[in-house]
Design an enzyme around this catalytic site. Structure first.
Site, PDB file in Angstrom:
ATOM      1  N   PHE A 131      46.475  42.784  68.886  1.00  0.00           N
ATOM      2  CA  PHE A 131      46.259  41.365  69.179  1.00  0.00           C
ATOM      3  C   PHE A 131      46.246  40.611  67.856  1.00  0.00           C
ATOM      4  CE2 PHE A 131      44.139  37.396  69.816  1.00  0.00           C
ATOM      5  CZ  PHE A 131      44.641  36.972  71.041  1.00  0.00           C
ATOM      6  N   ASP A 219      45.444  42.706  59.476  1.00  0.00           N
ATOM      7  CA  ASP A 219      44.822  41.587  60.187  1.00  0.00           C
ATOM      8  C   ASP A 219      43.338  41.917  60.333  1.00  0.00           C
ATOM      9  OD1 ASP A 219      43.725  39.930  62.095  1.00  0.00           O
ATOM     10  OD2 ASP A 219      45.429  40.012  63.460  1.00  0.00           O
ATOM     11  N   LYS A 248      37.982  33.672  61.666  1.00  0.00           N
ATOM     12  CA  LYS A 248      36.748  33.777  62.463  1.00  0.00           C
ATOM     13  C   LYS A 248      35.467  33.488  61.662  1.00  0.00           C
ATOM     14  CE  LYS A 248      38.225  36.734  66.324  1.00  0.00           C
ATOM     15  NZ  LYS A 248      37.968  35.969  67.533  1.00  0.00           N
TER      16      LYS A 248
HETATM   17  N1  PLP Z   1      43.800  38.535  65.024  1.00  0.00           N
HETATM   18  C1  PLP Z   1      42.787  39.208  65.569  1.00  0.00           C
HETATM   19  C2  PLP Z   1      42.580  40.636  65.195  1.00  0.00           C
HETATM   20  C3  PLP Z   1      41.931  38.592  66.491  1.00  0.00           C
HETATM   21  O1  PLP Z   1      40.937  39.295  67.053  1.00  0.00           O
HETATM   22  C4  PLP Z   1      42.151  37.243  66.815  1.00  0.00           C
HETATM   23  C5  PLP Z   1      41.295  36.556  67.798  1.00  0.00           C
HETATM   24  O2  PLP Z   1      40.574  37.143  68.560  1.00  0.00           O
HETATM   25  C6  PLP Z   1      43.224  36.571  66.212  1.00  0.00           C
HETATM   26  C7  PLP Z   1      44.023  37.244  65.309  1.00  0.00           C
HETATM   27  C8  PLP Z   1      43.501  35.139  66.539  1.00  0.00           C
HETATM   28  O3  PLP Z   1      42.573  34.318  65.928  1.00  0.00           O
HETATM   29  P1  PLP Z   1      42.428  32.795  66.395  1.00  0.00           P
HETATM   30  O4  PLP Z   1      41.935  32.806  67.784  1.00  0.00           O
HETATM   31  O5  PLP Z   1      41.462  32.216  65.401  1.00  0.00           O
HETATM   32  O6  PLP Z   1      43.781  32.184  66.273  1.00  0.00           O
END
Ligand code: PLP
Length: 396
Positions: A131, A219, A248
């Site tokens: 994700f 990520d 986050k």
């Molecule tokens: N990458 C990871 C690993 C995430 O858990 C999330 C959101 O849960 C995102 C990217 C996306 O972040 P955002 O919702 O701030 O765009």
């Protein structure tokens, strides 16, 4: 207001509760009920709600200047880049407003770097079950086989799926895929139910990337900023990625994200190649500076490691005899409790027990409480979660 009568697009399945105030690990609803927050706004409020140092920095900056744009120098942004470089081991930062945007930047930098090397069809290997966010590039890197009903097309080309944590498959893809320029991974798959790869996997991926001249994009939007008991999860395997995305918890609730890399790779983003109107504005950066400073002063990574172990151990003992619990896993204060049946409605059941949790991939309870959680609060969390699961078992 009734959801069907609302003027909001109905893209969220929201729970019927509204919070009006928070403090530390607690949130109060509009009827004055107090809930123990084990979700932290989806791994965002790592310092808890209304942390005085964060509130103070936010208010101080709001009184001075909120936004000027990236047409001009922004002192707090420059300072924050130095701080993030120091804690990550990377050298240069691009600031944006979310995790997805941070990933867009990383994807673009990797593709531009490949093009500069004469690779006109750059491909990025991404993990099944990944994700990375909901903008088109990040979305296309998400769940690349489209296995989950909640990740429908459209998708952009340029990503190839690899089983998560399978070094052999990655090696094979590197052999067989002309144009492969990068590997993009979460060190722990959060949305996919807190999937933790076997120890040594990240190190092996790093070595493979070095051998094959591939960029490693990590990520750490969910795992970063002390969540797993280290500033960043990659530290557990003593490696450094080529590109790191973080968001986050960086603003503890104020929107900010960043993509970090080495100077050598950063040079591919020339003026005009990428940007954001709001990204890295004075308000967000002053807040994030206070967040990083407070995390450091409070040694939050150590607390997350300590309380995480305590919580994991306590959960294993308390839930040992609960028949629907299939697995309990975690690192630091990112914990997944997998049930043997779908339990999407458990988050609602937990409200009755004044506990906030979140369920991912239908049957995994994800715990990501504020990292300031103390042991007495961890005990209460265990007690309320056990009661929640027991209520759920009775009703299902
Ligand atoms: N990458 C990871 C690993 C995430 O858990 C999330 C959101 O849960 C995102 C990217 C996306 O972040 P955002 O919702 O701030 O765009």
């Amino acid at each position: 207001m009734d959801a069907s009568a609302s003027c909001l697009i109905q893209n969220y399945a929201r729970l019927p509760v509204t919070f009006t105030r928070g403090e530390g690990v607690w949130l109060w609803d509009d009827e004055g009920r107090r809930y123990l927050d084990a979700a932290a706004g989806i791994a965002v409020c790592n310092l808890g709600h209304a942390h005085p140092a964060v509130t103070e920095a936010l208010c101080r900056q709001a009184r001075l200047v909120t936004h000027t744009s990236n047409l001009y120098r922004i002192e707090a942004q420059e300072k924050l880049a130095v701080e993030l470089a120091r804690i990550s081991g990377l050298e240069a930062a691009f600031f944006c407003n979310s995790g997805a945007e941070a990933n867009e930047a990383a994807i673009k930098i990797a593709r531009l770097a490949a093009r500069a090397n004469g690779n006109e069809q750059p491909l990025i290997a991404v993990a099944q079950g990944a994700f990375h966010g909901r903008t088109l590039g990040a979305w296309s890197a998400t769940d690349p086989l489209g296995e989950h009903p909640y990740t429908p097309p459209p998708r952009a080309p340029g990503f190839i799926p690899i089983p998560f944590g399978d070094i052999g498959a990655l090696e094979k893809a590197a052999d067989e895929t002309p144009g492969l320029c990068a590997v993009m991974l979460e060190p722990i798959q959060g949305e996919n139910g807190v999937r933790i790869p076997a120890e040594g996997t990240l190190r092996a991926v790093r070595e493979l990337c070095d051998k094959r001249g591939l960029l490693l994009i990590l990520d750490e939007v969910q795992t970063g900023l002390c969540r797993t008991g280290a500033w960043y999860c990659f530290e557990h395997e003593r490696i450094t990625p080529d590109l790191l995305t973080t968001a986050k918890a960086l603003g503890n609730g104020v929107p900010i994200g960043a993509c970090l890399t080495r100077r050598e790779t950063a040079k591919h983003l020339a003026p005009g190649a990428h940007g954001s109107t709001f990204g890295g504005n004075p308000l967000a950066c002053a807040t994030a500076l206070a967040v990083v400073d407070t995390m450091e002063k409070e040694k939050l990574h150590e607390q997350a490691a300590r309380t995480g172990e305590y919580l994991l151990d306590g959960l294993r003992r308390a839930l040992a005899a609960v028949s629907s619990v299939a697995d309990i896993r975690g690192r630091g204060l990112l914990i997944g409790i997998e049930l043997d049946r779908p339990c999407k409605f458990l988050a609602q059941t937990a409200l009755e027990h004044e506990l906030l949790i979140n369920v991912t991939v239908e049957q995994v309870i994800r715990l990501a409480p504020p990292l300031i959680l103390d042991q007495a609060q961890a005990d209460l969390l265990i007690e309320r979660l056990a009661a929640t699961i027991q209520t759920f078992e009775k009703d299902s």
